[in-house]
Design a protein around this motif. Structure first.
Motif, PDB file in Angstrom:
ATOM      1  N   LEU A 119     -35.550 -48.532  16.168  1.00 28.35           N
ATOM      2  CA  LEU A 119     -34.452 -48.930  15.295  1.00 28.35           C
ATOM      3  C   LEU A 119     -34.668 -48.546  13.841  1.00 28.35           C
ATOM      4  O   LEU A 119     -33.699 -48.287  13.123  1.00 28.35           O
ATOM      5  N   TYR A 120     -35.924 -48.509  13.385  1.00 30.59           N
ATOM      6  CA  TYR A 120     -36.123 -48.155  11.973  1.00 30.59           C
ATOM      7  C   TYR A 120     -35.631 -46.734  11.694  1.00 30.59           C
ATOM      8  O   TYR A 120     -35.164 -46.432  10.582  1.00 30.59           O
ATOM      9  N   LYS A 121     -35.669 -45.867  12.689  1.00 30.39           N
ATOM     10  CA  LYS A 121     -35.133 -44.510  12.519  1.00 30.39           C
ATOM     11  C   LYS A 121     -33.607 -44.510  12.581  1.00 30.39           C
ATOM     12  O   LYS A 121     -32.946 -43.758  11.859  1.00 30.39           O
ATOM     13  N   LEU A 122     -33.058 -45.357  13.415  1.00 35.81           N
ATOM     14  CA  LEU A 122     -31.612 -45.477  13.490  1.00 35.81           C
ATOM     15  C   LEU A 122     -31.032 -45.899  12.138  1.00 35.81           C
ATOM     16  O   LEU A 122     -29.957 -45.447  11.739  1.00 35.81           O
ATOM     17  N   PHE A 123     -31.776 -46.744  11.396  1.00 35.60           N
ATOM     18  CA  PHE A 123     -31.297 -47.248  10.112  1.00 35.60           C
ATOM     19  C   PHE A 123     -31.684 -46.356   8.932  1.00 35.60           C
ATOM     20  O   PHE A 123     -31.461 -46.726   7.785  1.00 35.60           O
ATOM     21  N   GLY A 124     -32.266 -45.212   9.199  1.00 34.45           N
ATOM     22  CA  GLY A 124     -32.542 -44.266   8.121  1.00 34.45           C
ATOM     23  C   GLY A 124     -33.949 -43.716   8.100  1.00 34.45           C
ATOM     24  O   GLY A 124     -34.192 -42.662   7.518  1.00 34.45           O
ATOM     25  N   GLY A 125     -34.904 -44.439   8.709  1.00 37.03           N
ATOM     26  CA  GLY A 125     -36.262 -43.915   8.839  1.00 37.03           C
ATOM     27  C   GLY A 125     -36.979 -43.636   7.533  1.00 37.03           C
ATOM     28  O   GLY A 125     -37.804 -42.721   7.463  1.00 37.03           O
ATOM     29  N   TYR A 126     -36.684 -44.408   6.487  1.00 37.48           N
ATOM     30  CA  TYR A 126     -37.274 -44.122   5.167  1.00 37.48           C
ATOM     31  C   TYR A 126     -38.791 -44.264   5.176  1.00 37.48           C
ATOM     32  O   TYR A 126     -39.497 -43.510   4.519  1.00 37.48           O
ATOM     33  N   ARG A 127     -39.303 -45.216   5.929  1.00 36.92           N
ATOM     34  CA  ARG A 127     -40.758 -45.443   6.013  1.00 36.92           C
ATOM     35  C   ARG A 127     -41.049 -46.095   7.363  1.00 36.92           C
ATOM     36  O   ARG A 127     -40.129 -46.588   8.026  1.00 36.92           O
ATOM     37  N   ASN A 128     -42.297 -46.089   7.778  1.00 34.09           N
ATOM     38  CA  ASN A 128     -42.631 -46.798   9.019  1.00 34.09           C
ATOM     39  C   ASN A 128     -43.660 -47.905   8.799  1.00 34.09           C
ATOM     40  O   ASN A 128     -44.126 -48.523   9.760  1.00 34.09           O
ATOM     41  N   VAL A 129     -44.009 -48.140   7.539  1.00 34.39           N
ATOM     42  CA  VAL A 129     -44.912 -49.239   7.183  1.00 34.39           C
ATOM     43  C   VAL A 129     -44.313 -49.947   5.976  1.00 34.39           C
ATOM     44  O   VAL A 129     -43.883 -49.294   5.015  1.00 34.39           O
ATOM     45  N   LEU A 309     -34.778 -52.736   9.719  1.00 33.09           N
ATOM     46  CA  LEU A 309     -33.801 -52.438   8.677  1.00 33.09           C
ATOM     47  C   LEU A 309     -34.489 -52.183   7.344  1.00 33.09           C
ATOM     48  O   LEU A 309     -34.139 -51.244   6.615  1.00 33.09           O
ATOM     49  N   ALA A 310     -35.477 -53.009   7.023  1.00 31.88           N
ATOM     50  CA  ALA A 310     -36.202 -52.849   5.756  1.00 31.88           C
ATOM     51  C   ALA A 310     -36.902 -51.494   5.690  1.00 31.88           C
ATOM     52  O   ALA A 310     -36.933 -50.848   4.638  1.00 31.88           O
ATOM     53  N   ALA A 311     -37.466 -51.065   6.804  1.00 33.68           N
ATOM     54  CA  ALA A 311     -38.159 -49.774   6.831  1.00 33.68           C
ATOM     55  C   ALA A 311     -37.177 -48.613   6.739  1.00 33.68           C
ATOM     56  O   ALA A 311     -37.490 -47.559   6.189  1.00 33.68           O
ATOM     57  N   GLY A 312     -35.987 -48.813   7.267  1.00 30.14           N
ATOM     58  CA  GLY A 312     -35.013 -47.732   7.281  1.00 30.14           C
ATOM     59  C   GLY A 312     -34.342 -47.475   5.952  1.00 30.14           C
ATOM     60  O   GLY A 312     -33.963 -46.348   5.652  1.00 30.14           O
ATOM     61  N   LYS A 313     -34.194 -48.529   5.123  1.00 27.08           N
ATOM     62  CA  LYS A 313     -33.388 -48.433   3.907  1.00 27.08           C
ATOM     63  C   LYS A 313     -34.251 -48.442   2.648  1.00 27.08           C
ATOM     64  O   LYS A 313     -35.022 -49.374   2.418  1.00 27.08           O
ATOM     65  N   LYS A 314     -34.065 -47.445   1.797  1.00 25.80           N
ATOM     66  CA  LYS A 314     -34.817 -47.335   0.551  1.00 25.80           C
ATOM     67  C   LYS A 314     -34.524 -48.482  -0.400  1.00 25.80           C
ATOM     68  O   LYS A 314     -35.420 -48.959  -1.112  1.00 25.80           O
TER      69      LYS A 314
END
Length: 364
Positions: A119-129, A309-314
């Motif tokens: 899901l973190y990639k679905l929401f933008g994948g900005y970071r994974n940590v 969601l937090a990981a996906g969005k800058k």
């Protein structure tokens, strides 16, 4: 892939320490966890912690809303038609944001599994940590100092101090903790609506005069008092964050239009799930208002969703996702993993969760 069935259950997990805020005191995390089952047997997990003092949702109301109203509306729907499902959830009934969030999270989990995507990639994948703070419950100054030092020793560099019960004592609490942990640790204060507007301004100005270097103050006044929140924001140098005031997209729109706060705390249980939380993040990004991703006292199901969601969005530049760390046990198999103060997002599809141990089905 169609939604074929919904099962509702719960887990009850003891906390390592009693959790105390200006609003409540808790010793156990009671989490409603649902399983949305597709016609191919795939399972999407969602959760809803009853937090009546904030959302108004009790265990019984969450169960009834999912079983009698929200659930029947999505049975038979294609998981791929995410917008149609979310519309059905959002329009199913007024309020009941935690029940809506549980269903929303479970459907997103299924959607990620259907498309073999975390899901973190679905929401933008900005970071994974992502880095989280650790919450220090409101107590006597010496006890809060002890808890703060334990957190720092465990690797936390950001602490969220619960205050709001007594402004004069709050100053002593924060001063003692700052002296104990030194200048390199970020301190955030959460008053949980505990101060009146003028009282908040006096207390915050005192923090500033003492040079306590507070990163932000969260929800100093009552949730409904938007004018009071703006009053505080306009009169102090320290950044003010809206939490209980920033309930869903409509309330956030009002806050941003008023310029009533400097930052927003997004919580899935307030917003009604990921679908609505994305709208909040979008508004905040448009106006360059930084966000924190927060949580209730809940299991790793909800923490994994919020972290995705937090990981996906800058624009979500801060995280208060420590609830799973506060629990004495972790019954969730899969999901985010923890390394000191960091949450590591799974690369498995959806939330990356495969089971919840000790889950007890609630039968009507």
């Amino acid at each position: 892939m169609k939604i074929a069935d919904i099962k509702i259950g719960k887990v009850c997990i003891p906390l390592k320490k009693t959790f105390k805020t200006a609003l409540r005191q808790v010793d156990f995390a009671e989490d409603i966890i649902i399983k949305v089952i597709a016609d191919n047997g795939e399972i999407g997990f969602g959760n809803a912690p009853p937090t009546a003092v904030i959302t108004g949702d009790s265990q019984d109301s969450i169960i009834a809303a999912i079983r009698d109203t929200i659930g029947p509306r999505v049975i038979g729907m294609e998981v791929d038609n995410l917008e149609q499902i979310m519309t059905a959830i959002d329009t199913s009934m007024l309020h009941n944001s935690s029940a809506k969030a549980a269903m929303d999270i479970a459907v997103y989990d299924l959607f990620g599994k259907l498309h073999d995507m975390p899901l973190y990639k679905l929401f933008g994948g900005y970071r994974n940590v992502i880095t989280t703070d650790l919450t220090i419950s409101v107590n006597a100054p010496e006890e809060m100092v002890r808890d703060a030092l334990e957190a720092v020793a465990a690797g936390y560099t950001e602490l969220k101090l619960k205050v709001g019960t007594d402004a004069a004592l709050d100053i002593k609490r924060v001063q003692a903790i700052r002296e104990a942990v030194g200048s390199d640790i970020k301190l955030r204060l959460d008053a949980n609506q505990g101060w009146a507007p003028k009282e908040a301004v006096r207390a915050i100005r005192k923090f500033e005069a003492l040079g306590l270097d507070i990163e932000l103050i969260e929800q100093p006044v009552k949730a409904h008092d938007f004018n009071g929140l703006k009053y505080v924001t306009d009169r102090v140098a320290t950044d003010i964050m809206a939490d209980e005031s920033a309930f869903g997209p409509y309330e956030v729109f009002q806050l941003l239009a008023m310029g009533a706060c400097d930052l927003l705390n997004i919580k899935l249980m307030k917003a009604g799930g990921l679908h609505q939380a994305v709208k909040i993040a979008g508004m905040a990004e448009t106006l360059n208002v930084p966000c924190m991703m927060g949580c209730m006292l809940e299991s790793k199901v909800g923490i994994s969703a919020a972290a995705s969601l937090a990981a996906g969005k800058k624009i979500i530049s801060r995280a208060d996702l420590d609830a799973a760390v506060l629990l004495a046990e972790d019954p969730v198999v899969g999901g985010v993993s923890f390394a000191k103060n960091q949450l590591i997002l799974p690369e498995a599809p959806g939330l990356g969760i495969t089971d919840v141990l000790g889950w007890q089905e609630i039968r009507s």
